[in-house]
Design an enzyme around this catalytic site. Sequence first.
Site, PDB file in Angstrom:
ATOM      1  N   GLU A 162       0.806  -1.219   0.000  1.00  0.00           N
ATOM      2  CA  GLU A 162       0.000   0.000   0.000  1.00  0.00           C
ATOM      3  C   GLU A 162       0.835   1.262   0.000  1.00  0.00           C
ATOM      4  OE1 GLU A 162      -2.023  -1.060   3.638  1.00  0.00           O
ATOM      5  OE2 GLU A 162      -1.023   0.586   4.666  1.00  0.00           O
TER       6      GLU A 162
ATOM      7  N   CYS B 256       3.214   8.534   0.838  1.00  0.00           N
ATOM      8  CA  CYS B 256       3.976   7.612   1.689  1.00  0.00           C
ATOM      9  C   CYS B 256       4.033   6.259   0.972  1.00  0.00           C
ATOM     10  CB  CYS B 256       3.249   7.495   3.026  1.00  0.00           C
ATOM     11  SG  CYS B 256       3.952   6.276   4.128  1.00  0.00           S
TER      12      CYS B 256
ATOM     13  N   CYS C  88       7.061  -6.741   6.964  1.00  0.00           N
ATOM     14  CA  CYS C  88       8.305  -6.165   7.485  1.00  0.00           C
ATOM     15  C   CYS C  88       8.946  -7.149   8.448  1.00  0.00           C
ATOM     16  CB  CYS C  88       8.023  -4.843   8.187  1.00  0.00           C
ATOM     17  SG  CYS C  88       9.552  -4.069   8.791  1.00  0.00           S
TER      18      CYS C  88
ATOM     19  N   CYS D  20       8.228  -4.528  14.930  1.00  0.00           N
ATOM     20  CA  CYS D  20       7.994  -3.633  16.068  1.00  0.00           C
ATOM     21  C   CYS D  20       6.656  -4.019  16.711  1.00  0.00           C
ATOM     22  CB  CYS D  20       7.962  -2.179  15.604  1.00  0.00           C
ATOM     23  SG  CYS D  20       9.512  -1.682  14.827  1.00  0.00           S
TER      24      CYS D  20
ATOM     25  N   CYS E 218       3.295  -2.244  15.456  1.00  0.00           N
ATOM     26  CA  CYS E 218       3.104  -1.930  14.030  1.00  0.00           C
ATOM     27  C   CYS E 218       2.419  -3.053  13.259  1.00  0.00           C
ATOM     28  CB  CYS E 218       4.463  -1.616  13.407  1.00  0.00           C
ATOM     29  SG  CYS E 218       4.377  -1.368  11.620  1.00  0.00           S
TER      30      CYS E 218
ATOM     31  N   CYS F  27       0.288   2.590   9.337  1.00  0.00           N
ATOM     32  CA  CYS F  27       1.043   1.902   8.312  1.00  0.00           C
ATOM     33  C   CYS F  27       0.743   0.404   8.323  1.00  0.00           C
ATOM     34  CB  CYS F  27       2.509   2.271   8.514  1.00  0.00           C
ATOM     35  SG  CYS F  27       3.736   1.115   8.916  1.00  0.00           S
TER      36      CYS F  27
HETATM   37  N1  SAH Z   1      10.271   0.707   8.793  1.00  0.00           N
HETATM   38  C1  SAH Z   1      10.542   2.098   8.779  1.00  0.00           C
HETATM   39  C2  SAH Z   1       9.581   2.893   7.906  1.00  0.00           C
HETATM   40  C3  SAH Z   1       8.163   2.476   7.930  1.00  0.00           C
HETATM   41  S1  SAH Z   1       7.319   2.722   9.467  1.00  0.00           S
HETATM   42  C4  SAH Z   1      10.548   2.661  10.180  1.00  0.00           C
HETATM   43  O1  SAH Z   1      10.155   1.970  11.117  1.00  0.00           O
HETATM   44  O2  SAH Z   1      10.974   3.806  10.329  1.00  0.00           O
HETATM   45  C5  SAH Z   1       7.107   4.495   9.463  1.00  0.00           C
HETATM   46  C6  SAH Z   1       6.804   5.101  10.824  1.00  0.00           C
HETATM   47  O3  SAH Z   1       5.475   4.700  11.243  1.00  0.00           O
HETATM   48  C7  SAH Z   1       7.768   4.651  11.908  1.00  0.00           C
HETATM   49  O4  SAH Z   1       8.228   5.751  12.649  1.00  0.00           O
HETATM   50  C8  SAH Z   1       6.894   3.744  12.738  1.00  0.00           C
HETATM   51  O5  SAH Z   1       7.368   3.689  14.042  1.00  0.00           O
HETATM   52  C9  SAH Z   1       5.528   4.382  12.612  1.00  0.00           C
HETATM   53  N2  SAH Z   1       4.415   3.504  12.968  1.00  0.00           N
HETATM   54  C10 SAH Z   1       4.263   2.207  12.687  1.00  0.00           C
HETATM   55  N3  SAH Z   1       3.095   1.745  13.186  1.00  0.00           N
HETATM   56  C11 SAH Z   1       2.501   2.791  13.800  1.00  0.00           C
HETATM   57  C12 SAH Z   1       1.273   2.951  14.515  1.00  0.00           C
HETATM   58  N4  SAH Z   1       0.418   1.946  14.697  1.00  0.00           N
HETATM   59  N5  SAH Z   1       1.006   4.173  15.009  1.00  0.00           N
HETATM   60  C13 SAH Z   1       1.838   5.213  14.818  1.00  0.00           C
HETATM   61  N6  SAH Z   1       2.999   5.127  14.161  1.00  0.00           N
HETATM   62  C14 SAH Z   1       3.341   3.921  13.655  1.00  0.00           C
HETATM   63 FE1  SF4 Z   2       8.794  -2.470  10.180  1.00  0.00          FE
HETATM   64 FE2  SF4 Z   2       6.658  -1.301  11.175  1.00  0.00          FE
HETATM   65 FE3  SF4 Z   2       8.873  -1.499  12.645  1.00  0.00          FE
HETATM   66 FE4  SF4 Z   2       8.818   0.180  10.532  1.00  0.00          FE
HETATM   67  S1  SF4 Z   2       7.598   0.321  12.399  1.00  0.00           S
HETATM   68  S2  SF4 Z   2      10.437  -1.276  11.111  1.00  0.00           S
HETATM   69  S3  SF4 Z   2       7.473  -0.979   9.154  1.00  0.00           S
HETATM   70  S4  SF4 Z   2       7.607  -3.222  11.917  1.00  0.00           S
END
Ligand code: SAH
Ligand code: SF4
Length: 354
Positions: free
Chosen positions: A97, A110, A117, A121, A124, A343
Site C-alpha cells: 500500500e 507515503c 516487514c 515492532c 506496528c 502503516c
Molecule cells: N520501517 C521504517 C519505515 C516504515 S514505518 C521505520 O520503522 O521507520 C514508518 C513510521 O510509522 C515509523 O516511525 C513507525 O514507528 C511508525 N508507525 C508504525 N506503526 C505505527 C502505529 N500503529 N502508530 C503510529 N505510528 C506507527
Molecule cells: Fe517495520 Fe513497522 Fe517497525 Fe517500521 S515500524 S520497522 S514498518 S515493523
Amino acid sequence: MAVVSRPPLALTDLDDAALQALVQELGGKPFQVRQVAHWLWQHGATVADDFKNVPKSLREALLARLPARSTAVAKVDAADDGTEKLLLRLFDGESVECVLIPDGDRTTLCISTQVGCPVRCVFCASGMFGVQRNLGAGEILEQVLHARHRLAAGRSLTNLVVMGMGEPMLNLDALLPALARIHAPDGLDMGARRITVSTSGYPRQMERFAAEPTPYGLAISLHAADDQLRRELVPTATAPVAEIVAAANRYAGQKGREVTFEVVLLEGRNDRPEDAAALVAALRGSPCTVNLIPWNPVPELAGAHDLHRPAPGRVDAFADSLRRGGLKVTVRRQRGADRSAACGQLRLRDLENG
Ligand code: SAH
Ligand code: SF4
C-alpha cells in the site's frame, strides 16, 4: 539478507542503461530512447497509444517485450480528510500500500519498500506477519506513478516519504535505483529535499545510504533512548542507540541537513518522565528534530502487548520536557483517522477479507 536478483517484470524495473539497450536493440535511435523515457516517467505512459511521437512499430515492440508496469491499483480507500490509501496488487498476488496525504498546498505520498516487514515492532501492523519479500525497484517506483495519476488537476506531488510497509535500509538494492529515477530531472524530477526515508535504525546500511551523492532526508524511528526498552519495542533492529545516533549525526554532517528522530508514544511504556530524560541525554547536541507520534491503535496488537495511545495531555507534557531539555519537537497530527490509518493496516484488512 541474501540478494535475490530476478529478471525485470516491467519497464519500471530498468535503469537508464538497460532501457537504452532495449530500445536500441529494438531498432530505436538514441533520441527515441529519450522520447520513450519522457513518456514513461513524465507522463506515466502505460499503453502504446501513450507514447505519442514514438514510431508505432517501436512502441509495440517495446511493450511486447516488457509491460510498462507490473502492478495495478486493486483498491482505493478514501478518508473524509482527503487522505487516500491505494492498495496495489503485485504480479505474484501479494499486495502493498501507499498513502496520498493532501494538506493545504502540499501533497505527500507515503510509499512501501517490502511486503510486510521483518523488524516486527510490537506496535506496528506491517510487522505482524513478518516479511514476505522485498519489493523490486519498479514496484517501488510504480507506487509514485499510480499515486501521481490520481492527483486533481493543478496539484502535484510535493513530498515523498518512505514510511509505508517495510524497512527501507533492508532493501536498498531496490530503493536506491527507484529513488534515483524519482529524483532525476529526466525522471520524475523530485527534489532531494522533498524525499525522506525512515528507518528503524541499521547503522551499517545507513552508511551505504549516506554514500549516495543525493542528500535525501533521513528519519530514524528511535522510540526509546534506553537500549533495553528499545529492544522490547523494536525486537530485531538491535544496534545500540549510541551507534544509531552516531550514524544519524554523521549523515546530518555529511549532507548538511538535520535528521528527524521519530518516537511513537505508547502510554506508560515510553512516555514516562525518565523516557524523556533519556532522549534528552542521547540527542542533546544532535542536529535534529524529534517528531512525536501518538500511537495509532492496532486492535490486534493492543491486546497482545497491552498497548495504549496516550491522552493528548501526556503527549504535550512529554513534548514540553523534551523542549525544556533543549530539543526541537513536533507532534504529528492524526490523518485519515476514520479509516485504517496506520502503516500496514489496509493490507491487514485485505488479508483478513481473503
Ligand atoms: N520501517 C521504517 C519505515 C516504515 S514505518 C521505520 O520503522 O521507520 C514508518 C513510521 O510509522 C515509523 O516511525 C513507525 O514507528 C511508525 N508507525 C508504525 N506503526 C505505527 C502505529 N500503529 N502508530 C503510529 N505510528 C506507527
Ligand atoms: Fe517495520 Fe513497522 Fe517497525 Fe517500521 S515500524 S520497522 S514498518 S515493523
